[in-house]
Design a protein around this motif. Structure first.
Motif, PDB file in Angstrom:
ATOM      1  N   ALA A 111      -0.491  24.706  -4.893  1.00  0.00           N
ATOM      2  CA  ALA A 111       0.947  24.815  -4.678  1.00  0.00           C
ATOM      3  C   ALA A 111       1.473  23.654  -3.838  1.00  0.00           C
ATOM      4  O   ALA A 111       0.715  22.823  -3.322  1.00  0.00           O
ATOM      5  N   GLU A 112       2.771  23.618  -3.685  1.00  0.00           N
ATOM      6  CA  GLU A 112       3.426  22.554  -2.925  1.00  0.00           C
ATOM      7  C   GLU A 112       2.935  22.545  -1.475  1.00  0.00           C
ATOM      8  O   GLU A 112       2.845  23.590  -0.837  1.00  0.00           O
ATOM      9  N   GLY A 113       2.626  21.364  -0.987  1.00  0.00           N
ATOM     10  CA  GLY A 113       2.167  21.208   0.393  1.00  0.00           C
ATOM     11  C   GLY A 113       0.679  21.412   0.593  1.00  0.00           C
ATOM     12  O   GLY A 113       0.166  21.187   1.696  1.00  0.00           O
ATOM     13  N   SER A 114      -0.048  21.799  -0.475  1.00  0.00           N
ATOM     14  CA  SER A 114      -1.478  22.099  -0.328  1.00  0.00           C
ATOM     15  C   SER A 114      -2.293  20.866   0.032  1.00  0.00           C
ATOM     16  O   SER A 114      -3.187  20.926   0.877  1.00  0.00           O
ATOM     17  N   VAL A 115      -1.998  19.745  -0.608  1.00  0.00           N
ATOM     18  CA  VAL A 115      -2.783  18.536  -0.360  1.00  0.00           C
ATOM     19  C   VAL A 115      -2.620  18.083   1.085  1.00  0.00           C
ATOM     20  O   VAL A 115      -3.608  17.765   1.770  1.00  0.00           O
ATOM     21  N   GLN A 116      -1.375  18.050   1.576  1.00  0.00           N
ATOM     22  CA  GLN A 116      -1.147  17.630   2.959  1.00  0.00           C
ATOM     23  C   GLN A 116      -1.820  18.574   3.946  1.00  0.00           C
ATOM     24  O   GLN A 116      -2.444  18.140   4.916  1.00  0.00           O
ATOM     25  N   ARG A 117      -1.706  19.889   3.694  1.00  0.00           N
ATOM     26  CA  ARG A 117      -2.346  20.846   4.594  1.00  0.00           C
ATOM     27  C   ARG A 117      -3.866  20.716   4.513  1.00  0.00           C
ATOM     28  O   ARG A 117      -4.563  20.841   5.536  1.00  0.00           O
ATOM     29  N   GLY A 118      -4.391  20.455   3.315  1.00  0.00           N
ATOM     30  CA  GLY A 118      -5.835  20.278   3.163  1.00  0.00           C
ATOM     31  C   GLY A 118      -6.343  19.064   3.917  1.00  0.00           C
ATOM     32  O   GLY A 118      -7.439  19.089   4.494  1.00  0.00           O
ATOM     33  N   GLN A 119      -5.563  17.991   3.921  1.00  0.00           N
ATOM     34  CA  GLN A 119      -5.931  16.795   4.686  1.00  0.00           C
ATOM     35  C   GLN A 119      -5.996  17.131   6.174  1.00  0.00           C
ATOM     36  O   GLN A 119      -6.953  16.753   6.861  1.00  0.00           O
ATOM     37  N   GLU A 120      -5.016  17.846   6.670  1.00  0.00           N
ATOM     38  CA  GLU A 120      -5.017  18.262   8.071  1.00  0.00           C
ATOM     39  C   GLU A 120      -6.212  19.156   8.379  1.00  0.00           C
ATOM     40  O   GLU A 120      -6.854  19.016   9.428  1.00  0.00           O
ATOM     41  N   ALA A 121      -6.513  20.082   7.458  1.00  0.00           N
ATOM     42  CA  ALA A 121      -7.614  21.013   7.683  1.00  0.00           C
ATOM     43  C   ALA A 121      -8.945  20.272   7.748  1.00  0.00           C
ATOM     44  O   ALA A 121      -9.800  20.575   8.594  1.00  0.00           O
ATOM     45  N   TRP A 122      -9.132  19.294   6.846  1.00  0.00           N
ATOM     46  CA  TRP A 122     -10.378  18.534   6.857  1.00  0.00           C
ATOM     47  C   TRP A 122     -10.524  17.747   8.160  1.00  0.00           C
ATOM     48  O   TRP A 122     -11.590  17.745   8.782  1.00  0.00           O
ATOM     49  N   LEU A 123      -9.452  17.091   8.589  1.00  0.00           N
ATOM     50  CA  LEU A 123      -9.513  16.324   9.827  1.00  0.00           C
ATOM     51  C   LEU A 123      -9.765  17.233  11.027  1.00  0.00           C
ATOM     52  O   LEU A 123     -10.508  16.884  11.940  1.00  0.00           O
ATOM     53  N   ALA A 124      -9.153  18.415  11.025  1.00  0.00           N
ATOM     54  CA  ALA A 124      -9.353  19.357  12.126  1.00  0.00           C
ATOM     55  C   ALA A 124     -10.779  19.907  12.137  1.00  0.00           C
ATOM     56  O   ALA A 124     -11.316  20.229  13.202  1.00  0.00           O
TER      57      ALA A 124
ATOM     58  N   ILE B 135       0.836  -1.201   0.000  1.00  0.00           N
ATOM     59  CA  ILE B 135       0.000   0.000   0.000  1.00  0.00           C
ATOM     60  C   ILE B 135       0.870   1.251   0.000  1.00  0.00           C
ATOM     61  O   ILE B 135       0.611   2.216  -0.733  1.00  0.00           O
ATOM     62  N   TYR B 136       1.917   1.226   0.812  1.00  0.00           N
ATOM     63  CA  TYR B 136       2.822   2.377   0.904  1.00  0.00           C
ATOM     64  C   TYR B 136       3.458   2.685  -0.454  1.00  0.00           C
ATOM     65  O   TYR B 136       3.567   3.846  -0.858  1.00  0.00           O
ATOM     66  N   VAL B 137       3.848   1.625  -1.172  1.00  0.00           N
ATOM     67  CA  VAL B 137       4.542   1.803  -2.448  1.00  0.00           C
ATOM     68  C   VAL B 137       3.593   2.254  -3.551  1.00  0.00           C
ATOM     69  O   VAL B 137       3.936   3.107  -4.377  1.00  0.00           O
ATOM     70  N   SER B 138       2.379   1.689  -3.574  1.00  0.00           N
ATOM     71  CA  SER B 138       1.482   1.924  -4.707  1.00  0.00           C
ATOM     72  C   SER B 138       0.370   2.922  -4.414  1.00  0.00           C
ATOM     73  O   SER B 138      -0.535   3.096  -5.238  1.00  0.00           O
ATOM     74  N   ALA B 139       0.400   3.591  -3.267  1.00  0.00           N
ATOM     75  CA  ALA B 139      -0.640   4.571  -2.927  1.00  0.00           C
ATOM     76  C   ALA B 139      -0.617   5.727  -3.923  1.00  0.00           C
ATOM     77  O   ALA B 139       0.421   6.018  -4.543  1.00  0.00           O
ATOM     78  N   PRO B 140      -1.743   6.399  -4.127  1.00  0.00           N
ATOM     79  CA  PRO B 140      -1.783   7.524  -5.071  1.00  0.00           C
ATOM     80  C   PRO B 140      -0.724   8.565  -4.723  1.00  0.00           C
ATOM     81  O   PRO B 140      -0.597   8.953  -3.556  1.00  0.00           O
ATOM     82  N   PRO B 141       0.041   9.011  -5.691  1.00  0.00           N
ATOM     83  CA  PRO B 141       1.093  10.008  -5.392  1.00  0.00           C
ATOM     84  C   PRO B 141       0.485  11.342  -4.982  1.00  0.00           C
ATOM     85  O   PRO B 141      -0.536  11.766  -5.529  1.00  0.00           O
ATOM     86  N   ILE B 142       1.108  11.969  -4.020  1.00  0.00           N
ATOM     87  CA  ILE B 142       0.692  13.317  -3.620  1.00  0.00           C
ATOM     88  C   ILE B 142       1.548  14.306  -4.412  1.00  0.00           C
ATOM     89  O   ILE B 142       2.767  14.366  -4.223  1.00  0.00           O
ATOM     90  N   PRO B 143       0.953  15.067  -5.320  1.00  0.00           N
ATOM     91  CA  PRO B 143       1.752  15.913  -6.209  1.00  0.00           C
ATOM     92  C   PRO B 143       2.388  17.094  -5.488  1.00  0.00           C
ATOM     93  O   PRO B 143       1.841  17.611  -4.502  1.00  0.00           O
ATOM     94  N   ARG B 144       3.525  17.479  -5.987  1.00  0.00           N
ATOM     95  CA  ARG B 144       4.171  18.693  -5.474  1.00  0.00           C
ATOM     96  C   ARG B 144       3.376  19.919  -5.889  1.00  0.00           C
ATOM     97  O   ARG B 144       3.226  20.857  -5.107  1.00  0.00           O
ATOM     98  N   GLN B 145       2.851  19.874  -7.109  1.00  0.00           N
ATOM     99  CA  GLN B 145       2.030  20.969  -7.631  1.00  0.00           C
ATOM    100  C   GLN B 145       0.978  20.405  -8.572  1.00  0.00           C
ATOM    101  O   GLN B 145       1.139  19.328  -9.146  1.00  0.00           O
TER     102      GLN B 145
END
Length: 756
Positions: A50-63, A29-39
């Protein structure tokens, strides 16, 4: 003894091999998971995310509530939409409309059939094409698709903000205005929703017609339909299940043994509770308080499906929004069941061993107040963090992580892990002398202790993900906790405790119970460990997860086939002698566990477990029907049964009220059946129809969820909820009666000790 030793070897081998396979799947799963794009950019060079948006968006949704506020890839609550399915449909419709205007100068609905077909074919081709560049880690979209993405992003930015035109929609989703106060968080949230939808519709590299989520959700506009493997492995799993059930029945019929003649008197009548056993009484009163709170939050959460943020016109959602009430409802369910089982372990340990370790009472009291602090603290900080929108970092560490059944902040998880290790230590100290002494029941006692060690140790899986962990891996580890910890080792622990109690009462042969509990654990874990993967079919996992999860989750149903027989045997045991009537209600609870295991875990569980069924019903009310019937019907009734067994020995028998327990047992079970079969199952079937005919987006859309039919199903919960609530209230009254008797006995004891 030799046969038992062989069974222990088989159990060890199956656990080692199964966990090795589960770990290997995790690396895949770790190897084949959907890639998180830089942009994410347009082909004209415009940066969309922009870079980091997807990760920050995941945090925002969970929060913001996370899985308590809608779902992603089907995991979460059911009132707000599945955001991945919702984005996918909105983007497809927006892009198709833009292409219609560009090519024909008119709306798509006004075009001829041939023109519509051409646009549909082009839409499917464009949205499925994988434009992720692995070298640069950038996703590039056409100018038209970039325009559609920006249009959809504006919708979510306004929805999670305070856009007044979306007030009505927010009400239908049970959302408060400005759910996310920071504009940057809302923009990042749109990036996360886009990525979750992109993963769901974009073909994997080197594949055609197969997305990262195995084409979930169902969306005809982009060609998201079940894969061949989804259907084939569903058929194979059903064949395997039928064959395994037949083998189980054949084996059971050949090896069934009769119960022993019961003793003429209650073997536990003269049992004198030790100080540490008496100290467990307060645990059970907290259990009942948590049940009442959980039921209250459940009623409020269900009502939000009708009024959104109000209770019969009272705007209670301003101080107790849906995300908070549902968090408490789901979290307290796990906590009160776990507390009942933990207290049972602490109660039976000295009773079984006949030895009270030094400072055991101190340890039991210390653990109680520690658990009370964790429950109260995690609930309060999660509530405050949600109301005040204190941010992503606060939510993860102290507040509400936004993950279903594992929502408390990381600090509280660490404290709970320490508390569970303390519980294992106390249980081990209490059982140690019995474990050292050869006896007919030693294998059962060993199973109780080993499962307790797994309960304490496996809670560490709640500490495996971090703030920036890939969402696919969060789901992988979360289900280790929810499935293996709650549904796995806790169930083994409780089953072993019940067998041990029946053995102590002389209702089961010790040798039979030893062999049976190890054999049942082998069968359960053989399917249950790798059966964890049936939760992960469509969470960005490789297709091998569908094959393994389907086959092994089918095997989880096999031991349930004999539970109806076991429930009947328990009923016979309850009639074995006159003195057994003293344990009538605990035994009836264990009989109810067998019933709900067959109905809730077996029939309703398997109805959604096959890949093809879950493809259309994931994130629908059929899952809720299975969850309520299994969680309360099986684990809840088990917890109540164990609690009543312990309370029987902790309070004067004169204080016992069979009438109150009758009004607890029957309304709780009848109310649960009414709730499940009058409301949740019909609603789930209706949503399955909507999902099959139109797509997941429609089954979870406000147009369908708030239709007259679906609202009618919500109101049909009311009779069952009322009956169920009556049962819980009588349980509380029963507890008050015991508490009064306990205080009266203590007062008499103090009076007798005073000098004349």
């Amino acid at each position: 003894m030799h046969a038992t030793r062989r069974l222990w070897i088989w159990l060890a081998a199956i656990c080692v091999l199964s966990f090795a396979a589960l770990g290997w799947v995790g690396t895949e799963i770790y190897v084949s998971a959907p890639p998180i794009p830089r942009q994410v950019v347009s082909n004209k060079g415009e940066t969309l995310f922009a870079e980091g948006s997807v990760q920050r968006g995941q945090e925002a949704w969970l929060a913001a509530g996370g899985q308590q506020l809608g779902s992603v890839w089907g995991h979460g609550s059911y009132l707000a939409p599945d955001w991945s399915a919702d984005w996918l449909h909105r983007e497809a419709v927006a892009l198709r409309e833009l292409r219609a205007q560009q090519q024909h100068g008119t709306a798509y609905a006004s075009l001829q059939v041939g023109q519509q077909a051409a646009l549909d074919a082009h839409l499917k081709q464009e949205m499925r094409r994988n434009t992720h560049d692995a070298a640069t880690n950038v996703i590039t979209l056409s100018a038209a698709r970039a325009a559609a993405v920006k249009q959809v992003a504006r919708h979510y930015i306004g929805l999670f903000g305070d856009e007044t035109s979306l007030t009505g929609l927010r009400e239908q989703y049970a959302m408060l205005p400005a759910t996310l106060k920071d504009v940057a968080d809302r923009e990042a949230l749109a990036a996360f929703f886009f990525w979750s939808a992109w993963s769901a519709m974009t073909d994997r590299p080197g594949e055609t017609g197969l997305s990262y989520t195995s084409n979930w959700p169902h969306e005809p506009l982009v060609g998201n339909t079940p894969t061949a493997g989804t259907g084939i492995w569903s058929i194979a799993s059903i064949i395997l299940m039928i064959g395994a059930i037949a083998a189980m029945i054949f084996f059971h019929s050949r090896h069934e043994e009769s119960d022993p003649l019961p003793p003429k008197a209650d073997p536990l009548f003269s049992l004198q509770p030790t100080p540490s056993m008496l100290a467990t009484r307060k645990y059970f009163f907290v259990v009942i308080a948590l049940i009442l709170a959980q039921v209250g939050m459940g009623v409020l959460t269900a009502h939000y499906a009708v009024e959104g943020t109000a209770l019969f016109g009272i705007p209670i959602g301003q101080i107790l929004p849906f995300t908070v009430s549902r968090t408490i409802h789901t979290q307290f369910a796990v906590l009160w069941i776990a507390t009942a089982w933990l207290a049972t372990g602490l109660y039976i340990a000295p009773a079984i061993s006949g030895h009270e370790p030094k400072y055991q009472k101190l340890g039991v009291n210390l653990l109680f107040y520690a658990l009370l602090f964790i429950v109260a603290g995690s609930t309060a900080t999660g509530w405050i963090g949600t109301l005040q929108s204190l941010g992503n970092e606060y939510a993860f560490w102290i507040g509400n992580q936004g993950l279903e059944f594992t929502s408390m902040g990381r600090v509280w998880q660490i404290l709970l892990f320490v508390g569970l290790l303390l519980w294992v230590t106390l249980l081990g100290r209490g059982l140690w002398s019995a474990l050292k002494t050869p006896s007919e029941s030693r294998a059962l006692i060993a199973m109780v202790f080993l499962s307790a060690m797994c309960i304490g140790g496996f809670y560490a899986t709640s500490l495996t993900w971090g703030r920036h962990t890939h969402y696919s891996m969060i789901e992988y580890w979360r289900w280790w906790l929810v499935h293996l910890w709650v549904e796995g080792f806790f169930e083994v622990f409780a089953t072993a405790v019940i067998a041990l109690l029946f053995t102590r009462l002389g209702l089961i042969h010790a040798a039979t119970a030893n062999t049976a509990i190890i054999a049942e654990t082998i069968i359960f874990l053989f399917g249950g460990i790798l059966g964890t993967l049936h939760h992960l079919y469509f969470t960005g996992t490789p297709t091998s997860v569908i094959a393994i999860g389907a086959m092994f989750s089918a095997l989880e149903v096999v031991p349930l086939a004999m539970l109806g027989v076991e429930a009947y045997r328990n009923y016979q045991r309850s009639q074995a002698a006159e003195w057994v009537a003293a344990y009538k209600w605990p035994i009836l609870c264990f009989i109810a566990v067998g019933f709900w295991n067959v109905i809730g875990a077996g029939l309703l569980g398997f109805s959604i477990n096959t890949p093809i069924a879950l493809y259309y019903m994931q994130g629908m009310n059929m899952t809720a029907a299975h969850g309520h019937a299994a969680l309360f019907g099986v684990y809840g009734m088990l917890g109540i049964g164990l609690m009543l067994f312990c309370l029987r020995g902790l309070f004067p028998r004169a204080a016992w009220s069979d009438t109150m327990l009758a009004w607890t047992f029957w309304p709780a079970n009848i109310g649960l059946a009414m709730m499940v079969f009058m409301s949740l199952v019909p609603a789930g079937i209706a949503q399955a129809w909507a999902s099959i005919t139109h797509g997941v987006w429609f089954a979870r859309s406000p147009e369908f969820v708030h239709s007259a039919m679906m609202k009618g199903f919500v109101w049909l919960r009311v009779p069952g909820d009322i009956v169920f609530a009556v049962g819980t209230l009588f349980l509380a009254l029963f507890a008050c009666r015991l508490l009064g008797a306990g205080k009266e006995k203590s007062a008499i004891g103090r009076t007798q000790q005073q000098p004349a």
